[in-house]
Design a protein around this motif. Structure first.
Motif, PDB file in Angstrom:
ATOM      1  N   GLN A  83       0.828  -1.200   0.000  1.00 25.04           N
ATOM      2  CA  GLN A  83       0.000   0.000   0.000  1.00 25.04           C
ATOM      3  C   GLN A  83       0.870   1.260   0.000  1.00 25.04           C
ATOM      4  O   GLN A  83       0.576   2.233  -0.697  1.00 25.04           O
ATOM      5  CB  GLN A  83      -0.912  -0.014   1.220  1.00 25.04           C
ATOM      6  CG  GLN A  83      -1.912   1.132   1.276  1.00 25.04           C
ATOM      7  CD  GLN A  83      -2.763   1.066   2.513  1.00 25.04           C
ATOM      8  OE1 GLN A  83      -2.242   0.987   3.624  1.00 25.04           O
ATOM      9  NE2 GLN A  83      -4.069   1.093   2.353  1.00 25.04           N
ATOM     10  N   PHE A  84       1.942   1.234   0.770  1.00 23.91           N
ATOM     11  CA  PHE A  84       2.847   2.375   0.874  1.00 23.91           C
ATOM     12  C   PHE A  84       3.449   2.720  -0.483  1.00 23.91           C
ATOM     13  O   PHE A  84       3.529   3.889  -0.866  1.00 23.91           O
ATOM     14  CB  PHE A  84       3.946   2.031   1.880  1.00 23.91           C
ATOM     15  CG  PHE A  84       4.768   3.193   2.342  1.00 23.91           C
ATOM     16  CD1 PHE A  84       4.216   4.177   3.141  1.00 23.91           C
ATOM     17  CD2 PHE A  84       6.110   3.284   2.002  1.00 23.91           C
ATOM     18  CE1 PHE A  84       4.984   5.244   3.591  1.00 23.91           C
ATOM     19  CE2 PHE A  84       6.875   4.351   2.443  1.00 23.91           C
ATOM     20  CZ  PHE A  84       6.314   5.334   3.240  1.00 23.91           C
ATOM     21  N   VAL A  85       3.857   1.694  -1.214  1.00 22.90           N
ATOM     22  CA  VAL A  85       4.410   1.914  -2.558  1.00 22.90           C
ATOM     23  C   VAL A  85       3.322   2.418  -3.506  1.00 22.90           C
ATOM     24  O   VAL A  85       3.529   3.387  -4.248  1.00 22.90           O
ATOM     25  CB  VAL A  85       5.045   0.618  -3.103  1.00 22.90           C
ATOM     26  CG1 VAL A  85       5.459   0.803  -4.564  1.00 22.90           C
ATOM     27  CG2 VAL A  85       6.240   0.197  -2.262  1.00 22.90           C
ATOM     28  N   SER A  86       2.158   1.783  -3.471  1.00 30.09           N
ATOM     29  CA  SER A  86       1.061   2.149  -4.381  1.00 30.09           C
ATOM     30  C   SER A  86       0.619   3.593  -4.207  1.00 30.09           C
ATOM     31  O   SER A  86       0.173   4.240  -5.163  1.00 30.09           O
ATOM     32  CB  SER A  86      -0.137   1.216  -4.167  1.00 30.09           C
ATOM     33  OG  SER A  86       0.184  -0.110  -4.490  1.00 30.09           O
ATOM     34  N   HIS A  87       0.741   4.117  -2.986  1.00 32.99           N
ATOM     35  CA  HIS A  87       0.309   5.488  -2.710  1.00 32.99           C
ATOM     36  C   HIS A  87       1.381   6.521  -3.019  1.00 32.99           C
ATOM     37  O   HIS A  87       1.208   7.707  -2.724  1.00 32.99           O
ATOM     38  CB  HIS A  87      -0.125   5.602  -1.248  1.00 32.99           C
ATOM     39  CG  HIS A  87      -1.426   4.911  -0.969  1.00 32.99           C
ATOM     40  ND1 HIS A  87      -2.042   4.936   0.262  1.00 32.99           N
ATOM     41  CD2 HIS A  87      -2.230   4.158  -1.758  1.00 32.99           C
ATOM     42  CE1 HIS A  87      -3.166   4.242   0.218  1.00 32.99           C
ATOM     43  NE2 HIS A  87      -3.293   3.757  -1.000  1.00 32.99           N
ATOM     44  N   GLY A  88       2.485   6.088  -3.598  1.00 34.26           N
ATOM     45  CA  GLY A  88       3.489   7.025  -4.092  1.00 34.26           C
ATOM     46  C   GLY A  88       4.439   7.599  -3.062  1.00 34.26           C
ATOM     47  O   GLY A  88       5.007   8.678  -3.263  1.00 34.26           O
ATOM     48  N   HIS A  89       4.646   6.885  -1.961  1.00 27.72           N
ATOM     49  CA  HIS A  89       5.522   7.388  -0.904  1.00 27.72           C
ATOM     50  C   HIS A  89       6.995   7.032  -1.101  1.00 27.72           C
ATOM     51  O   HIS A  89       7.841   7.439  -0.304  1.00 27.72           O
ATOM     52  CB  HIS A  89       5.078   6.824   0.454  1.00 27.72           C
ATOM     53  CG  HIS A  89       3.704   7.236   0.877  1.00 27.72           C
ATOM     54  ND1 HIS A  89       3.349   8.559   1.085  1.00 27.72           N
ATOM     55  CD2 HIS A  89       2.579   6.509   1.114  1.00 27.72           C
ATOM     56  CE1 HIS A  89       2.083   8.619   1.456  1.00 27.72           C
ATOM     57  NE2 HIS A  89       1.593   7.396   1.477  1.00 27.72           N
ATOM     58  N   VAL A  90       7.304   6.251  -2.146  1.00 27.33           N
ATOM     59  CA  VAL A  90       8.661   5.719  -2.317  1.00 27.33           C
ATOM     60  C   VAL A  90       9.295   6.226  -3.610  1.00 27.33           C
ATOM     61  O   VAL A  90       8.633   6.321  -4.646  1.00 27.33           O
ATOM     62  CB  VAL A  90       8.632   4.171  -2.317  1.00 27.33           C
ATOM     63  CG1 VAL A  90      10.021   3.597  -2.564  1.00 27.33           C
ATOM     64  CG2 VAL A  90       8.075   3.652  -0.997  1.00 27.33           C
ATOM     65  N   ARG A  91      10.588   6.528  -3.530  1.00 27.17           N
ATOM     66  CA  ARG A  91      11.351   6.915  -4.714  1.00 27.17           C
ATOM     67  C   ARG A  91      12.497   5.944  -4.939  1.00 27.17           C
ATOM     68  O   ARG A  91      13.124   5.480  -3.979  1.00 27.17           O
ATOM     69  CB  ARG A  91      11.903   8.343  -4.557  1.00 27.17           C
ATOM     70  CG  ARG A  91      10.824   9.397  -4.423  1.00 27.17           C
ATOM     71  CD  ARG A  91      11.396  10.812  -4.424  1.00 27.17           C
ATOM     72  NE  ARG A  91      10.354  11.814  -4.223  1.00 27.17           N
ATOM     73  CZ  ARG A  91       9.559  12.265  -5.192  1.00 27.17           C
ATOM     74  NH1 ARG A  91       9.710  11.806  -6.427  1.00 27.17           N
ATOM     75  NH2 ARG A  91       8.642  13.171  -4.948  1.00 27.17           N
ATOM     76  N   VAL A  92      12.755   5.644  -6.200  1.00 24.68           N
ATOM     77  CA  VAL A  92      13.883   4.797  -6.583  1.00 24.68           C
ATOM     78  C   VAL A  92      14.797   5.632  -7.469  1.00 24.68           C
ATOM     79  O   VAL A  92      14.367   6.131  -8.507  1.00 24.68           O
ATOM     80  CB  VAL A  92      13.417   3.537  -7.341  1.00 24.68           C
ATOM     81  CG1 VAL A  92      14.624   2.688  -7.757  1.00 24.68           C
ATOM     82  CG2 VAL A  92      12.451   2.717  -6.501  1.00 24.68           C
TER      83      VAL A  92
END
Length: 205
Positions: free
Chosen positions: A114-123
């Motif tokens: 969910q955290f990734v899907s909601h756009g909280h992560v950058r690569v």
């Protein structure tokens, strides 16, 4: 209680193991399966049953991976040279949601998706909102600046239940990690024994 929470607990009880090592897992008190007849379902498993359970355990550990997704990852592992079981768990650990969980950005593997899907992560400085994104060695994964004070993030980073594995290099007070290499089975901190060799046998029937 949400259906997802209930489902997580049912996975533990159906398999008879605390597969995430959670202190609140019902398996810690009740090792039998869920349902009215849960205590009467302890017959001896066939070879097929043992292989199927090994697959269910590994697939269940990574949260909401579908059978179609899991089989696609297995086929990719089978195409590569080397031990298919070792490559399988390595590819699973390269999923972005798995890396977010290992980095302790969030407290559970379900929350990581969910955290990734909601756009909280950058690569590598770019927002990535695809949980199945395959991280490459050398990639830098970080929590977006505006998301670092979310209570779930604070809880995950402060948790003493898990340690960040050695194939991740931690930076910026835990808000950033570098993925160093694809791990092998012995490096992955599973709370229970995983048997990818049985999964290879399952799909090779």
């Amino acid at each position: 209680m949400t259906k997802r929470i209930q489902a997580k607990y049912k996975i533990d009880r159906r398999l008879g193991e605390n597969i995430w090592g959670r202190p609140k897992s019902p398996v810690n008190k009740r090792e039998y399966g869920p349902g009215q007849h849960g205590q009467n379902r302890r017959g001896k498993l066939s070879d097929f049953g043992i292989q199927l359970r090994a697959k269910q355990k590994l697939k269940g550990y990574y949260g909401n991976i579908t059978e179609k997704q899991f089989k696609r990852i297995y086929k990719e592992a089978d195409r590569q040279k080397g031990d298919t079981g070792e490559i399988l768990v390595g590819l699973l650990e390269r999923r972005l949601d798995a890396v977010v969980y290992r980095a302790k950005f969030v407290p559970t593997v379900f929350a990581s998706r969910q955290f990734v899907s909601h756009g909280h992560v950058r690569v590598n400085g770019q927002k990535v909102d695809i949980p199945s994104y395959q991280v490459q060695p050398g990639d830098v994964i970080e929590i977006r600046e505006k998301s670092r004070q979310i209570p779930m993030v604070v809880q995950g980073l402060e948790s003493a239940e898990r340690d960040v594995p050695e194939y991740l290099s931690v930076e910026d007070n835990g808000h950033k990690v570098t993925f160093l290499r694809q791990p092998v089975l012995d490096e992955i901190p599973y709370p229970v024994q995983m048997e990818p060799n049985l999964i290879v046998e399952f799909y090779s029937r």
